[in-house]
Scaffold this motif. Sequence first.
Motif, PDB file in Angstrom:
ATOM      1  N   SER A  39      -2.773  14.499   1.649  1.00 32.20           N
ATOM      2  CA  SER A  39      -3.273  15.232   0.486  1.00 32.20           C
ATOM      3  C   SER A  39      -3.760  14.275  -0.599  1.00 32.20           C
ATOM      4  CB  SER A  39      -2.171  16.138  -0.062  1.00 32.20           C
ATOM      5  OG  SER A  39      -2.585  16.786  -1.243  1.00 32.20           O
ATOM      6  N   ALA A  40      -2.957  13.246  -0.881  1.00 35.06           N
ATOM      7  CA  ALA A  40      -3.336  12.281  -1.920  1.00 35.06           C
ATOM      8  C   ALA A  40      -4.590  11.504  -1.523  1.00 35.06           C
ATOM      9  CB  ALA A  40      -2.181  11.317  -2.186  1.00 35.06           C
ATOM     10  N   LEU A  41      -4.675  11.113  -0.250  1.00 39.05           N
ATOM     11  CA  LEU A  41      -5.833  10.338   0.203  1.00 39.05           C
ATOM     12  C   LEU A  41      -7.103  11.166   0.189  1.00 39.05           C
ATOM     13  CD1 LEU A  41      -7.110   7.819   1.387  1.00 39.05           C
ATOM     14  CD2 LEU A  41      -6.315   8.536   3.656  1.00 39.05           C
ATOM     15  N   SER A  42      -7.041  12.412   0.676  1.00 41.67           N
ATOM     16  CA  SER A  42      -8.245  13.248   0.686  1.00 41.67           C
ATOM     17  C   SER A  42      -8.691  13.551  -0.743  1.00 41.67           C
ATOM     18  CB  SER A  42      -7.989  14.543   1.461  1.00 41.67           C
ATOM     19  OG  SER A  42      -6.907  15.268   0.911  1.00 41.67           O
TER      20      SER A  42
ATOM     21  N   ALA B 143       4.341   4.070   1.851  1.00 35.58           N
ATOM     22  CA  ALA B 143       3.872   5.337   1.291  1.00 35.58           C
ATOM     23  C   ALA B 143       4.369   5.586  -0.118  1.00 35.58           C
ATOM     24  CB  ALA B 143       4.282   6.495   2.212  1.00 35.58           C
ATOM     25  N   ILE B 144       5.669   5.459  -0.341  1.00 36.03           N
ATOM     26  CA  ILE B 144       6.242   5.808  -1.638  1.00 36.03           C
ATOM     27  C   ILE B 144       5.626   4.992  -2.773  1.00 36.03           C
ATOM     28  CG2 ILE B 144       8.359   5.955  -2.980  1.00 36.03           C
ATOM     29  CD1 ILE B 144       8.078   8.051  -0.775  1.00 36.03           C
ATOM     30  N   PRO B 145       5.547   3.647  -2.663  1.00 32.62           N
ATOM     31  CA  PRO B 145       4.915   2.886  -3.749  1.00 32.62           C
ATOM     32  C   PRO B 145       3.474   3.318  -4.015  1.00 32.62           C
ATOM     33  CG  PRO B 145       6.107   1.412  -2.285  1.00 32.62           C
ATOM     34  CD  PRO B 145       6.090   2.750  -1.626  1.00 32.62           C
ATOM     35  N   GLN B 146       2.737   3.660  -2.943  1.00 32.92           N
ATOM     36  CA  GLN B 146       1.349   4.072  -3.141  1.00 32.92           C
ATOM     37  C   GLN B 146       1.259   5.432  -3.825  1.00 32.92           C
ATOM     38  OE1 GLN B 146      -1.581   2.651  -2.751  1.00 32.92           O
ATOM     39  NE2 GLN B 146      -0.727   0.722  -2.032  1.00 32.92           N
TER      40      GLN B 146
ATOM     41  N   MET C  81      -9.681   4.781  -8.589  1.00 33.20           N
ATOM     42  CA  MET C  81      -9.305   5.703  -7.524  1.00 33.20           C
ATOM     43  C   MET C  81      -9.719   5.167  -6.154  1.00 33.20           C
ATOM     44  SD  MET C  81      -7.548   8.260  -8.552  1.00 33.20           S
ATOM     45  CE  MET C  81      -7.690   9.490  -7.282  1.00 33.20           C
ATOM     46  N   GLU C  82     -10.840   4.463  -6.096  1.00 34.67           N
ATOM     47  CA  GLU C  82     -11.273   3.882  -4.825  1.00 34.67           C
ATOM     48  C   GLU C  82     -10.287   2.813  -4.366  1.00 34.67           C
ATOM     49  OE1 GLU C  82     -15.022   1.369  -2.943  1.00 34.67           O
ATOM     50  OE2 GLU C  82     -15.359   2.662  -4.689  1.00 34.67           O
ATOM     51  N   ASP C  83      -9.850   1.959  -5.285  1.00 37.35           N
ATOM     52  CA  ASP C  83      -8.848   0.939  -4.937  1.00 37.35           C
ATOM     53  C   ASP C  83      -7.560   1.604  -4.464  1.00 37.35           C
ATOM     54  OD1 ASP C  83     -10.589  -1.074  -5.612  1.00 37.35           O
ATOM     55  OD2 ASP C  83      -9.808  -1.322  -7.642  1.00 37.35           O
ATOM     56  N   TYR C  84      -7.180   2.667  -5.169  1.00 34.88           N
ATOM     57  CA  TYR C  84      -5.967   3.394  -4.800  1.00 34.88           C
ATOM     58  C   TYR C  84      -6.116   4.011  -3.412  1.00 34.88           C
ATOM     59  CZ  TYR C  84      -2.687   7.324  -4.721  1.00 34.88           C
ATOM     60  OH  TYR C  84      -1.739   8.240  -4.366  1.00 34.88           O
ATOM     61  N   ALA C  85      -7.275   4.604  -3.150  1.00 35.84           N
ATOM     62  CA  ALA C  85      -7.522   5.228  -1.849  1.00 35.84           C
ATOM     63  C   ALA C  85      -7.513   4.189  -0.732  1.00 35.84           C
ATOM     64  CB  ALA C  85      -8.850   5.978  -1.864  1.00 35.84           C
ATOM     65  N   ASP C  86      -8.025   2.993  -1.009  1.00 31.86           N
ATOM     66  CA  ASP C  86      -8.012   1.929   0.005  1.00 31.86           C
ATOM     67  C   ASP C  86      -6.574   1.571   0.388  1.00 31.86           C
ATOM     68  OD1 ASP C  86     -10.751   1.846  -0.005  1.00 31.86           O
ATOM     69  OD2 ASP C  86     -10.901   0.112  -1.336  1.00 31.86           O
ATOM     70  N   GLY C  87      -5.685   1.533  -0.628  1.00 32.07           N
ATOM     71  CA  GLY C  87      -4.282   1.267  -0.342  1.00 32.07           C
ATOM     72  C   GLY C  87      -3.649   2.396   0.461  1.00 32.07           C
ATOM     73  N   LEU C  88      -3.967   3.640   0.096  1.00 29.78           N
ATOM     74  CA  LEU C  88      -3.451   4.790   0.832  1.00 29.78           C
ATOM     75  C   LEU C  88      -4.010   4.845   2.254  1.00 29.78           C
ATOM     76  CD1 LEU C  88      -3.336   7.963  -1.457  1.00 29.78           C
ATOM     77  CD2 LEU C  88      -1.443   6.848  -0.282  1.00 29.78           C
TER      78      LEU C  88
ATOM     79  N   ASP D  86       0.423   5.975 -12.350  1.00 32.05           N
ATOM     80  CA  ASP D  86      -0.102   4.938 -13.231  1.00 32.05           C
ATOM     81  C   ASP D  86      -1.596   5.117 -13.460  1.00 32.05           C
ATOM     82  OD1 ASP D  86       2.382   3.754 -13.416  1.00 32.05           O
ATOM     83  OD2 ASP D  86       2.040   2.457 -11.685  1.00 32.05           O
ATOM     84  N   ILE D  87      -2.318   5.515 -12.411  1.00 31.11           N
ATOM     85  CA  ILE D  87      -3.767   5.689 -12.537  1.00 31.11           C
ATOM     86  C   ILE D  87      -4.084   6.826 -13.498  1.00 31.11           C
ATOM     87  CG2 ILE D  87      -5.854   6.359 -11.295  1.00 31.11           C
ATOM     88  CD1 ILE D  87      -4.729   4.942  -8.856  1.00 31.11           C
TER      89      ILE D  87
END
Length: 602
Positions: free
Chosen positions: A393-396, A155-158, A256-263, A164-165
């Motif tokens: 919250s971050a994922l939604s 969680a923390i790294p994500q 953001m999509e790549d980030y959301a996939d990781g989350l 960064d984004i």
Amino acid sequence: MFKKSLVFFSLFTLIALGGCSLFRAIKVEIPDQQVTEGEELVIGLSQFVLSSVSDGISFSISSGPGRIVGRDYVFTSLPGDSENSPFKVRVSASDEGKSGVAEFRINVSPIPEGQEAEIKLSGETAEEFEQIIDDFVKRNPENPEGHAIRGAMKAIPQLLKLLDIYNSQIGSLDIAGTMDRDEILSSFENLVSNPDRIAQSLSSDIRAKLLNMKLKSALILRKPQLLINALSSRRPIAKNPDYSLCGEITDFQEEMEDYADGLQEVWDDISYLSGEMSIVVKVFLNEFDWDEDGVVESDRELILEVVSENDSITYSENFRLYSDILFLEKKPKGDHIVSIEVDPSGGDAVFDLDFWFMISQGLDIEDAPGFDENDYLVIDEGEIAILKMLVGSALSSARAFTIYDLEPSEAFMEYFEDTDDDEIDPPEIDTNSDGNIDASEVKAFIGTSFLTFRNPFESPLWLSLIRDIALEIPETTMLMAEDLLKDTRTEGNKHNLTSQWYIPFDQDAYDTLSENANELEELLDYIRPNGEDLDTEIPVDEEGKTIILRLYNIFDHPEGFSDLLSFFPTLINYEMLEGIEFPDPTFGGAVVNLPKSISLDN
């Protein structure tokens, strides 16, 4: 005699052709093992090799849980293993072309009632710990604690990746004041006080959004001129000759999509937890190589290299995290911070338990910080609950950014870049010059793909996911509340940031959180599958009919909302605005009793 010779010759031939395989097998016999949850089983494998082998013998796991460390088999048992015990393990041995396999079982007994299993997490053990948890989840795929801990590790790294984004796509973050000690400590104090505000603010936010929706609906229905005003006005966009918005939105959405996939992977794990944990993770924050110099220096504090500016003069300074910034309150020479980076010449100590404990108790800090083996944090269900809220919250938010195509057409952006006005000229939209503006003309002006699903297959799932995350909030709130009530002011709980040492909490606070969570449950009924209708109380006729919102249909049938601009109403004689006509007055099934058309006389 002939038959005996023939048999002997046949055996000799088989042995020769088989490379003497009968004499090249390694015999290994490992007895079944017994272990209690929370214990680590270590088996020296060499003692169970019954054949003559060299010092170069090696072992590997063919199947089953555990890991090989040198010539030892290691199995770390955790609470939950007894439910799926016994575990079958196959270990292979090989040496100079010879090989053998041994099979044994591990029987796991439940951890004694009232006891907890502890895991130490540091930079040195992080990779091993990750392997242990992955192995545990693999053999116990439905265990909530294993999933939650694995999710917490990721969680923390994500969450930090989000910085960064935004930094790369939106511009430099405004970090002026980052070095302000009072602000840092004030933020910490606010974070660990008044926990009942968490659920209260969440329910208030949803309540406000529903009220805002009612007000907007009422205003537009009673004063349609607001719709044309909204369409023909915009906030001014700052002119920057070196910056163009074209393509930037698409790039941002893809990132953001790549980030959301990781989350998403984190959420899939962390959302499993819904009750008390019997696995406690101790995180030794100072035992990570934060400055990435290849050496862990846990007793030397981290040093930050800060670049600041003032009147075109650039300053580069080094600050010790605690001694300079938090203890001596030193600040950069410049009034604008350009960058903050970790200086590899410093140490890796980033956490002093005594310092933060004294801050939480309102005590004066008189001594410089010191770092030792007592500087660790405990992660239990309270921390997992907070992480679950943050990740949700971050994922939604990330999914909300990626559901619809937000990139206008290039022609639309060029129109804005070429015009000096802050308003759109409606005739520019009315391409057929009939005095009306409809959805097709708006789409042609802004872009045919604007506000349509970016991904026909994934976007409906992402839309539904936002509801699923929201529905988890009350349960997660109560998970945190129960942990806060349980973690009283004991010596061991000084390492637990979700204990009453840091967050004042009693039965009254628990009851308040419980009440707010129940209110939130009621609000969420409007979006649950086949949920409740929301009466806007906006009358539409003399019979007393009112406009009803069925918000749950947006999530139950997301495919019906793949093109939002298709719902855009036709503006009749937009210059005088004689009325508005809805192409679909049900808005895909989300609205009931809305008239097909509305005139100013209404």
